[in-house]
Structure formats: structure tokens, C-alpha cells
Design a protein around this motif. Structure first.
Motif, PDB file in Angstrom:
ATOM      1  N   ILE A   8       0.751  -1.353   0.090  1.00  0.00           N
ATOM      2  CA  ILE A   8       0.091  -0.151  -0.065  1.00  0.00           C
ATOM      3  C   ILE A   8       0.855   1.209   0.025  1.00  0.00           C
ATOM      4  N   ALA A   9       2.004   1.270   0.940  1.00  0.00           N
ATOM      5  CA  ALA A   9       2.841   2.194   1.033  1.00  0.00           C
ATOM      6  C   ALA A   9       3.745   2.835  -0.417  1.00  0.00           C
ATOM      7  N   ASP A  10       4.113   1.670  -0.713  1.00  0.00           N
ATOM      8  CA  ASP A  10       4.997   1.629  -1.919  1.00  0.00           C
ATOM      9  C   ASP A  10       4.604   0.405  -3.063  1.00  0.00           C
ATOM     10  N   PRO A  11       3.747   0.582  -3.924  1.00  0.00           N
ATOM     11  CA  PRO A  11       3.265  -0.529  -4.696  1.00  0.00           C
ATOM     12  C   PRO A  11       4.459  -1.030  -5.511  1.00  0.00           C
ATOM     13  N   ALA A  12       5.573  -0.268  -5.961  1.00  0.00           N
ATOM     14  CA  ALA A  12       6.529  -0.660  -6.963  1.00  0.00           C
ATOM     15  C   ALA A  12       7.430  -1.769  -5.820  1.00  0.00           C
ATOM     16  N   SER A  13       7.408  -1.828  -4.510  1.00  0.00           N
ATOM     17  CA  SER A  13       8.247  -2.765  -3.846  1.00  0.00           C
ATOM     18  C   SER A  13       7.372  -4.118  -3.369  1.00  0.00           C
ATOM     19  N   ALA A  14       6.263  -4.125  -4.032  1.00  0.00           N
ATOM     20  CA  ALA A  14       5.401  -5.419  -3.653  1.00  0.00           C
ATOM     21  C   ALA A  14       6.286  -6.695  -3.957  1.00  0.00           C
ATOM     22  N   ILE A  15       6.164  -7.686  -2.925  1.00  0.00           N
ATOM     23  CA  ILE A  15       6.674  -8.862  -3.281  1.00  0.00           C
ATOM     24  C   ILE A  15       5.750  -9.933  -2.494  1.00  0.00           C
ATOM     25  N   PRO A  16       5.251 -10.804  -3.369  1.00  0.00           N
ATOM     26  CA  PRO A  16       5.257 -10.747  -4.549  1.00  0.00           C
ATOM     27  C   PRO A  16       4.483  -9.996  -5.555  1.00  0.00           C
ATOM     28  N   SER A  17       4.634  -9.945  -6.959  1.00  0.00           N
ATOM     29  CA  SER A  17       4.266  -8.657  -7.807  1.00  0.00           C
ATOM     30  C   SER A  17       2.779  -8.707  -7.789  1.00  0.00           C
ATOM     31  N   TYR A  18       2.196  -9.821  -7.319  1.00  0.00           N
ATOM     32  CA  TYR A  18       0.557  -9.784  -7.294  1.00  0.00           C
ATOM     33  C   TYR A  18      -0.052  -9.053  -6.337  1.00  0.00           C
ATOM     34  N   LEU A  19       0.799  -8.387  -5.228  1.00  0.00           N
ATOM     35  CA  LEU A  19       0.336  -7.502  -4.355  1.00  0.00           C
ATOM     36  C   LEU A  19       0.128  -6.171  -4.704  1.00  0.00           C
ATOM     37  N   GLN A  20       0.967  -5.784  -5.727  1.00  0.00           N
ATOM     38  CA  GLN A  20       0.729  -4.542  -6.456  1.00  0.00           C
ATOM     39  C   GLN A  20      -0.850  -3.992  -6.672  1.00  0.00           C
ATOM     40  N   ASP A  21      -1.268  -2.897  -6.216  1.00  0.00           N
ATOM     41  CA  ASP A  21      -2.825  -2.618  -6.212  1.00  0.00           C
ATOM     42  C   ASP A  21      -3.683  -3.528  -5.770  1.00  0.00           C
ATOM     43  N   TRP A  22      -3.290  -4.356  -4.739  1.00  0.00           N
ATOM     44  CA  TRP A  22      -4.051  -5.550  -4.384  1.00  0.00           C
ATOM     45  C   TRP A  22      -5.507  -5.060  -4.106  1.00  0.00           C
ATOM     46  N   ARG A  23      -5.887  -4.003  -3.575  1.00  0.00           N
ATOM     47  CA  ARG A  23      -7.100  -3.645  -3.091  1.00  0.00           C
ATOM     48  C   ARG A  23      -7.983  -3.350  -4.290  1.00  0.00           C
ATOM     49  N   LYS A  24      -7.395  -3.118  -5.556  1.00  0.00           N
ATOM     50  CA  LYS A  24      -8.014  -3.258  -6.565  1.00  0.00           C
ATOM     51  C   LYS A  24      -8.232  -4.701  -7.310  1.00  0.00           C
ATOM     52  N   ARG A  25      -7.392  -5.335  -7.241  1.00  0.00           N
ATOM     53  CA  ARG A  25      -7.239  -6.499  -8.046  1.00  0.00           C
ATOM     54  C   ARG A  25      -8.073  -7.707  -7.421  1.00  0.00           C
ATOM     55  N   PHE A  26      -8.089  -7.661  -5.854  1.00  0.00           N
ATOM     56  CA  PHE A  26      -8.887  -8.564  -5.637  1.00  0.00           C
ATOM     57  C   PHE A  26     -10.031  -8.082  -4.730  1.00  0.00           C
ATOM     58  N   SER A  27     -11.084  -9.043  -4.441  1.00  0.00           N
ATOM     59  CA  SER A  27     -12.440  -8.776  -3.823  1.00  0.00           C
ATOM     60  C   SER A  27     -12.303  -8.845  -2.511  1.00  0.00           C
ATOM     61  N   HIS A  28     -11.708  -9.984  -1.920  1.00  0.00           N
ATOM     62  CA  HIS A  28     -11.864 -10.304  -0.454  1.00  0.00           C
ATOM     63  C   HIS A  28     -10.483 -10.723   0.210  1.00  0.00           C
ATOM     64  N   VAL A  29     -10.461 -10.491   1.373  1.00  0.00           N
ATOM     65  CA  VAL A  29      -9.079 -11.000   2.030  1.00  0.00           C
ATOM     66  C   VAL A  29      -9.655 -12.104   2.942  1.00  0.00           C
ATOM     67  N   LEU A  30      -8.546 -13.058   2.985  1.00  0.00           N
ATOM     68  CA  LEU A  30      -8.804 -13.840   4.248  1.00  0.00           C
ATOM     69  C   LEU A  30      -7.561 -14.080   5.201  1.00  0.00           C
ATOM     70  N   LEU A  31      -7.892 -13.739   6.454  1.00  0.00           N
ATOM     71  CA  LEU A  31      -6.919 -13.612   7.367  1.00  0.00           C
ATOM     72  C   LEU A  31      -6.555 -15.069   8.039  1.00  0.00           C
ATOM     73  N   VAL A  32      -5.512 -15.664   7.863  1.00  0.00           N
ATOM     74  CA  VAL A  32      -5.284 -16.940   8.300  1.00  0.00           C
ATOM     75  C   VAL A  32      -4.942 -16.859   9.820  1.00  0.00           C
ATOM     76  N   ASP A  33      -4.510 -15.704  10.259  1.00  0.00           N
ATOM     77  CA  ASP A  33      -4.209 -15.397  11.763  1.00  0.00           C
ATOM     78  C   ASP A  33      -4.820 -14.151  12.128  1.00  0.00           C
ATOM     79  N   PRO A  34      -5.209 -14.325  13.468  1.00  0.00           N
ATOM     80  CA  PRO A  34      -5.661 -12.815  13.967  1.00  0.00           C
ATOM     81  C   PRO A  34      -4.591 -11.777  13.960  1.00  0.00           C
ATOM     82  N   ILE A  35      -4.884 -10.709  13.819  1.00  0.00           N
ATOM     83  CA  ILE A  35      -3.965  -9.405  13.884  1.00  0.00           C
ATOM     84  C   ILE A  35      -4.308  -8.521  14.956  1.00  0.00           C
TER      85      ILE A  35
END
Length: 527
Positions: free
Chosen positions: A472-499
Motif C-alpha cells: 500500500i505504501a510503495d506498490p513498486a516494492s510489492a513482493i510478490p508482484s501480485y500484491l501491487q494494487d491488491w485492493r483493486k485486484r482482489f475482492s476479498h481478504v482471508l486472514l489466516v491468523d488474527p492480527i
């Protein structure tokens, strides 16, 4: 006269024992029972890669429906197809979780049975000791969930047994016999094929070295026996040369092979998921390795209770040991190569050895000690499976609120990047017809449609929430690359652990449902 009668009676008794080996049969049933109970008692097993394999099988066997938007299925033979072929040839299209459970149970049974058959050929008799292979059913490779390799290992052992048994047959016949066997095993899994090829090479080198005055004749015969292994190697080389480059890299070799083999042997007992029972798991796993090590040291003894190696297995064991020491950590994008051969090596070592000098109470002591060890390992896996099944039940509850065709981004807590839940998000494919970015690609018949490849990674597990916040802070540094603009690319988030709440707020997602440690969230539209 009395002496002759006693000798005749003893020979008759020995013949009956060989025709109906009661003790090995009882030991086989007991060993299989110890390993099958934890496998059959719980629906979900703590095997890291298994959810991905079950998701692929769901895509292979059932209509794609909404998933057809993202995935395509084009069956082809690849050197990693053992369970895929069973699914395709059987035409099974039911519950893939149950299918994998039955495959795992069958594999455990075959592993012990194949070790016993190899021992029967090596020693010329059935042995109780070979059922100690039950200790190796639950190993690091099992916990990582390398399903096709695991299922192929018993057939590599059976192939080696046939290789030894057929030494009395003409060389041309053996060559013709092993051409389809080698090719079939290679299709099941290339590393299982490699294990057989290495063991067979070791045996043939041994036969050449002990041939004395007929050494040149034996050399040419042994060289001809390499023909069945050349064809699969050329086929795999062609596939590698004509396929896409593996995104996970080529070959990575440790600079310290001796240290790596020690770590690999540790993988015989320890695998992901043991963090659930940290103290008990370490005690049971450590005791297993210590027990195997103590038994191994008796090979150095000349008297008393000791293990002895069958002559025909010395060459195969030596070759497998050298290969295990120098095995790469990754090969053409396939990871954890170095923990696979040690499993085959120890299984072959158990088959190759048998006890001598067991007098008095020693046989009872060995049966009790190994029986307790096998029961303890089974109990450990049963507890791990029970915990894992409870967690997947919680996951299933949150996935009930996930719409079909959703694009799901799995995230996990930063301090839990690697554990037995590495690919649990694949259950969203099985249960909710959802897209996940971490389904395996490249070595199976399932592929992501070209327009969606940018949303995937061929081998990653769920990345951490810290990765997502960095993107979110620096899309160009996203690793892996599918995280770039992830809030536009994906519709839902699954948290595997509580945060923590602040971290959750920073993600900017809307809660839908939670159960146990899992949480499902909606990504607000940013259009």
C-alpha cells in the motif's frame, strides 16, 4: 536316528514358517494399524501442500463453473502425475478431501508392504524388522504434503526389489522389462524414478567390482541395463528444454553437504505442524531418531544382538547415501529436493538389514520398544490432525460467506509465515469456487488463464499482512508482484491468523465473518 528325526522335523517346521510367515504378518497388521488410525480418524491432515493438490483435483474432476474464468485444465503427462493419473483413470469426481485421505491411507500401507517385499528379496525370507518402516510413514516429506512423490516411493522400492530378483534372468529380457517400468515410475514422479535409477546403478557397480575375471562381461551387461533409464531422462530433459523457465529458479546447492544431510535426516522425523505440540513432538521425534541411530550403530558389532546388511543391498545403499549427501536443495524450481532421498535411503536400509544374535529377551525388547515408538508417533500425528481438522472446520465456516467467483487474497501474521497452514486458502477453491493466487502452476495439468497470471505466484504460500501494508505504501516494492494494487485486484481478504486492530484498520478492509483464527473481509471498491 533320533538326531535325524529332529533335523527333519526342524526342516519341516522351517518350511512351514516360510510358507506361512505368521510373525511378519502380525507385525505388518500392527504397523499398518498404527499409521492408519491417525489418517482415517480425522478428515483433514496437517500436510502443507495437500490443500493445493486437493484444489487441483477438484478442478480436474468437476465442472469448472465460475472457476473456468480463471483456470483451465489440459491433461498431459508430466513427471509428477501419480495421484493425478489415479484420479483420471478412476473417473472419481466426488469429495476430494475424502479422496486424498484414502490415497494417504493407501500410500502408508504400500510403504510398509513395499519395504517388506524388498527385504524378502534381499534376505530370501520375510522379516519382522522390515515393518519398522512404519516409523518412516510420518516424516518431513509427509508433513510437507509432497503427495505424488510420497505415493511413488513404494513403487520405487518394489522396482528395486524386482531389479534384484531378476538378476538371474537374461539381460535382454531385463532391459525389455524395465523400459516400461522406468518410464511409468518417471511419470509418477521423477525423483522416485531417480531413486530407483541411483539404487540400480549402485547395485550394477557393485556387481562389476565383484565380478573378478568376468568383470568386462559384467560391465557390458550392466551398461546395457542402463538403457531403460536413458529414455525417461531424455524425455524429462526435453520437457525442461522446451518448457518455460521455472520462476522459482534453477538449481541451488548448499555449500555444506555434510551439514545438509544431517538436516535432511532430521526431516525424517520433524515436519511443519509440530508447533502445535512443541515439547511432545520434539521428544517423540528425537527419540525416533535416537532409536534408529542406536540400531544403526550395531552394524559395527561382530557379536551379540546386531544388524547385518544383505550383500545385494550394499551397492544400492552406498549410491543412495552419496546422492543424498549431494542432492540439491532445489532442482528446476522444485523445492526441498534434499529431504526426499534420505527417506528412501532409510527405508532401503531397513529392508537391507536384519537382526542377528537375538537371544533371550532381546526379541521381546525390540518388539516392545519399536511398538511403543510407532504408537507414540501415531498418537502425535493424531493430535496434530485433530487440531488441524478443527481449524479447517473454522475456515469452512467463514468460507460459507464467500461468494462464488470471488478473488481471494490470503494473508497471515508476520511471525507465522511458515507452518502447517501454508496453503489452507486452497479450500476456498474446493468449497467456494473462489480464485486464490497461490495454486501450484507449471508442473501439473492445471494452469491459470493468461489474462489472470499477473495475479498469481506458482509456489508461494500466504504472505504476511506486513507485505500487504508495504505494498500500500510503495506498490513498486510489492513482493510478490501480485500484491501491487491488491485492493483493486482482489475482492476479498482471508486472514489466516488474527492480527491487532491497528494493523487491521491500516489494511482498510470490511469484516464479514470470523471463526477461530480465521477472518473473511471485503475489500471496499476504490473505483
Amino acid at each position: 536316528m533320533t538326531t535325524q528325526l529332529y533335523a527333519a522335523t526342524a526342516r519341516a517346521s522351517g518350511a512351514r514358517a516360510q510358507a506361512w510367515p505368521i510373525s511378519p504378518i502380525i507385525a505388518f497388521v500392527a504397523a499398518v494399524g498404527c499409521v492408519l488410525v491417525p489418517i482415517l480418524l480425522h478428515r483433514y491432515l496437517p500436510m502443507v501442500d495437500l490443500p493445493n493438490h486437493m484444489a487441483r483435483h477438484r478442478l480436474m474432476a468437476q465442472p469448472l463453473a465460475e472457476l473456468g474464468t480463471y483456470y483451465s485444465y489440459d491433461f498431459r503427462l508430466v513427471p509428477n502425475s501419480a495421484v493425478d493419473l489415479i484420479l483420471r483413470l478412476s473417473g472419481y469426481s466426488g469429495d476430494m478431501v475424502r479422496f486424498s485421505q484414502m490415497i494417504t491411507a493407501l500410500n502408508a500401507t504400500l510403504l510398509i508392504g513395499a519395504t517388506m517385499v524388498l527385504a524378502r528379496v534381499a534376505h530370501g525370507r520375510w522379516t519382522v524388522w522390515s515393518t519398522a518402516s512404519g516409523l518412516l510413514v510420518f516424516n518431513g516429506v509427509f508433513f510437507w504434503g509432497f503427495q505424488n512423490f510420497l505415493f511413488s516411493v513404494p513403487f520405487a522400492l518394489l522396482g528395486l526389489a524386482l531389479w534384484l530378483y531378476s538378476e538371474r534372468w537374461p539381460t535382454p529380457f531385463r532391459v525389455a522389462l524395465f523400459i516400461p517400468i522406468a518410464m511409468g515410475l518417471c511419470i509418477m514422479h521423477f525423483f522416485a524414478f531417480g531413486a530407483l535409477a541411483i539404487a540400480a546403478f549402485g547395485r550394477e557397480l557393485q556387481r562389476v567390482l565383484i565380478a573378478d575375471k568376468h568383470r568386462l562381461r559384467q560391465f557390458f551387461a550392466s551398461a546395457a541395463l542402463g538403457i531403460p533409464f536413458v529414455i525417461p531422462v531424455l524425455w524429462v530433459a526435453w520437457l525442461v528444454a522446451n518448457g518455460a523457465n521455472a520462476e522459482s529458479g534453477g538449481i541451488t546447492i548448499s555449500k555444506e553437504p555434510a551439514l545438509r544431510i544431517l538436516l535432511a535426516f532430521r526431516a525424517l522425523a520433524v515436519g511443519p505442524g509440530t508447533e502445535v505440540l512443541p515439547i511432545a513432538s520434539q521428544i517423540i521425534n528425537g527419540a525416533t531418531l535416537l532409536l534408529i541411530g542406536i540400531c544403526g550403530t550395531t552394524l559395527l558389532l561382530r557379536n551379540g544382538p546386531r544388524l547385518c546388511i544383505a550383500d545385494s543391498m550394499k551397492g544400492p545403499l552406498a549410491a543412495l547415501l552419496v546422492a543424498a549427501v549431494f542432492a540439491p536443495q532445489a532442482l528446476n524450481g522444485v523445492a526441498y529436493v534434499h529431504i526426499r532421498l534420505p527417506v528412501v535411503l532409510v527405508l532401503c536400509a531397513i529392508a537391507a538389514t536384519d537382526w542377528r544374535g537375538l537371544t533371550g529377551r532381546w526379541p521381546i525388547v525390540l518388539v516392545v520398544v519399536f511398538g511403543v515408538a510407532m504408537i507414540a508417533r501415531g498418537a502425535m500425528v493424531e493430535r496434530l490432525a485433530a487440531h488441524h481438522s478443527d481449524e479447517i472446520h473454522n475456515l469452512s465456516q467463514v468460507l460459507e460467506d464467500l461468494p462464488a467467483g470471488a478473488r481471494l487474497l490470503p494473508l497471515r501474521a508476520p511471525d507465522l509465515l511458515f507452518d502447517h497452514r501454508g496453503h489452507v486458502q486452497a479450500h476456498a477453491i474446493i468449497q467456494a469456487n473462489a480464485f486464490v493466487p497461490t495454486l501450484f502452476q507449471g508442473v501439473h495439468s492445471i494452469s491459470v488463464r493468461p489474462e489472470w497470471v499477473y495475479l498469481t505466484h506458482p509456489f508461494f504460500s500466504a504472505v504476511t499482512t506486513q507485505h500487504a501494508l508495504t505494498a500500500i505504501a510503495d506498490p513498486a516494492s510489492a513482493i510478490p508482484s501480485y500484491l501491487q494494487d491488491w485492493r483493486k485486484r482482489f475482492s476479498h481478504v482471508l486472514l489466516v491468523d488474527p492480527i491487532p486492530a491497528p494493523e487491521l484498520n491500516a489494511l482498510g478492509v470490511v469484516p464479514i465473518s470470523t471463526s477461530g483464527r480465521f477472518g473473511l473481509f471485503k475489500i471496499p471498491s476504490t473505483d
